[in-house]
Design an enzyme around this catalytic site. Structure first.
Site, PDB file in Angstrom:
ATOM      1  N   GLU A 136     149.755   3.962  35.740  1.00 45.19           N
ATOM      2  CA  GLU A 136     150.009   5.181  34.843  1.00 45.19           C
ATOM      3  C   GLU A 136     150.819   4.883  33.618  1.00 45.19           C
ATOM      4  O   GLU A 136     151.621   3.971  33.694  1.00 45.19           O
ATOM      5  CB  GLU A 136     150.957   6.314  35.907  1.00 45.19           C
ATOM      6  CG  GLU A 136     149.878   6.556  36.865  1.00 45.19           C
ATOM      7  CD  GLU A 136     149.855   5.741  37.973  1.00 45.19           C
ATOM      8  OE1 GLU A 136     150.679   4.806  38.140  1.00 45.19           O
ATOM      9  OE2 GLU A 136     148.825   5.509  38.739  1.00 45.19           O
ATOM     10  N   SER A 169     147.900  -3.454  50.562  1.00 47.93           N
ATOM     11  CA  SER A 169     148.905  -4.391  49.742  1.00 47.93           C
ATOM     12  C   SER A 169     150.408  -4.686  50.503  1.00 47.93           C
ATOM     13  O   SER A 169     151.153  -3.618  50.777  1.00 47.93           O
ATOM     14  CB  SER A 169     149.210  -4.252  48.513  1.00 47.93           C
ATOM     15  OG  SER A 169     148.086  -4.119  47.674  1.00 47.93           O
TER      16      SER A 169
HETATM   17  I1  8IG Z   1     151.181  -1.635  44.366  1.00 45.66           I
HETATM   18  O1  8IG Z   1     152.627   2.221  40.280  1.00 45.66           O
HETATM   19  C1  8IG Z   1     150.695  -0.287  43.392  1.00 45.66           C
HETATM   20  N1  8IG Z   1     149.932   0.486  43.261  1.00 45.66           N
HETATM   21  N2  8IG Z   1     148.724   4.202  40.603  1.00 45.66           N
HETATM   22  N3  8IG Z   1     150.614   3.198  40.559  1.00 45.66           N
HETATM   23  C2  8IG Z   1     149.487   3.197  40.985  1.00 45.66           C
HETATM   24  N4  8IG Z   1     149.126   2.411  41.993  1.00 45.66           N
HETATM   25  C3  8IG Z   1     149.781   1.405  42.176  1.00 45.66           C
HETATM   26  C4  8IG Z   1     151.352   1.536  41.858  1.00 45.66           C
HETATM   27  C5  8IG Z   1     151.545   2.371  40.768  1.00 45.66           C
HETATM   28  N5  8IG Z   1     151.936   0.380  42.296  1.00 45.66           N
END
Ligand code: 8IG
Length: 277
Positions: A198, A44
């Protein structure tokens, strides 16, 4: 399901390395590039880097290459690209990561990395969008990954494959990245299964056990890359502070927006790192 082609990696008897070799052969034919010296998985926010790295020689829908599947997430690009760097080396750009949370198993997760290795890559650059635990990080901060904690309770390796993971995220390559941007911070990446973010309590746990970045992708891929004998460079775009680190609730839209805002800058950063690898 009627009309859906079977993925050979879903066959429990499949040899995942043989499927990766077959994918690399198909890729060589489809791109006209026999060998890719380095490979990038663009998560991303990182997609722009491919345009800035060099000349795109060929772009193939990932679904045309054996073992790959269409991406499950809006904002992820489902192609494999061959890019010629200014020095003539070829980079394989994997814009089609399969995430563990999709539930297709670890072989599909590791397939991109294994295909890159079979295509000749000695260096695997893994990028992602992730949550940040260091409270001074603002959305858009890039952090090098210094190490990981794998909380998926799974492994991409099969059988009694005892692989050393010391210096998994090569300090040599982190040093190279810092020649481009000396201000790059680094942190320990904690992989959760996802796809939910989370709870604040889980983020506090990740912090207590030594984590700085939370994500859903890179640790399992890095293990597969080490098994395949590649050097790994990991880079996280902190698109959001992890749950509870800031008061704001997390939203996928916000994550996408932070990626958009950062994409030109981090694309340039990664392109500048690429030529030095
Ligand atoms: I973009 O806050 C993204 N990917 N586990 N936690 C987790 N994956 C993510 C997060 C996040 N933000």
């Amino acid at each position: 399901m009627v009309g859906v082609t079977q993925n050979p990696l879903d066959d429990p008897n499949a040899d995942s390395k043989a499927v990766a070799r077959a994918a690399a052969e198909q890729l060589a034919i489809a791109t006209g590039v026999a060998r890719h010296e380095l490979a990038f998985t663009l998560g991303s926010g990182w997609a722009k880097a491919a345009d800035l790295m060099g000349e795109t020689v060929a772009e193939v829908p990932a679904t045309e290459i054996i073992g790959f599947s269409a991406p499950a997430v809006v904002g992820h690009v489902g192609t494999l690209r061959s890019v010629r760097l200014p020095d003539g080396r070829h980079a394989l750009i994997i814009g089609a990561r399969t995430h563990y949370y999709e539930g297709h198993g670890v072989r599909r997760v590791a397939h991109g990395v294994r295909t890159a290795a079979a295509a000749g890559a000695k260096i695997m650059v893994l990028t992602n969008g992730a949550g940040g635990i260091k409270s001074h990080w603002t959305p858009g901060t890039v952090s090098l990954i210094s190490d990981h904690i794998n909380l998926t309770a799974d492994s991409p390796l099969e059988g009694a494959t005892f692989i050393d993971l010391t210096d998994l995220y090569a300090s040599r390559l982190r040093d190279v990245a810092r020649t481009v941007d000396p201000g790059l911070d680094e942190g320990v990446y904690v992989q959760f299964r996802g796809p939910h973010y989370e709870t604040p309590a889980e983020v506090q746990m990740a912090k207590a056990i030594g984590g700085h970045i939370v994500g859903m992708s890179t640790a399992l891929e890095a293990i597969a890359a080490r098994e395949a004998g590649m050097e790994v460079l990991g880079l996280s775009l902190v698109t959001n502070l992890a749950a509870g680190i800031s008061d704001a609730p997390l939203s996928h839209e916000e994550v996408i927006a932070a990626g958009r805002e950062a994409e030109a800058r981090i694309g340039r950063l990664l392109a500048d790192i690429a030529v030095r690898l």
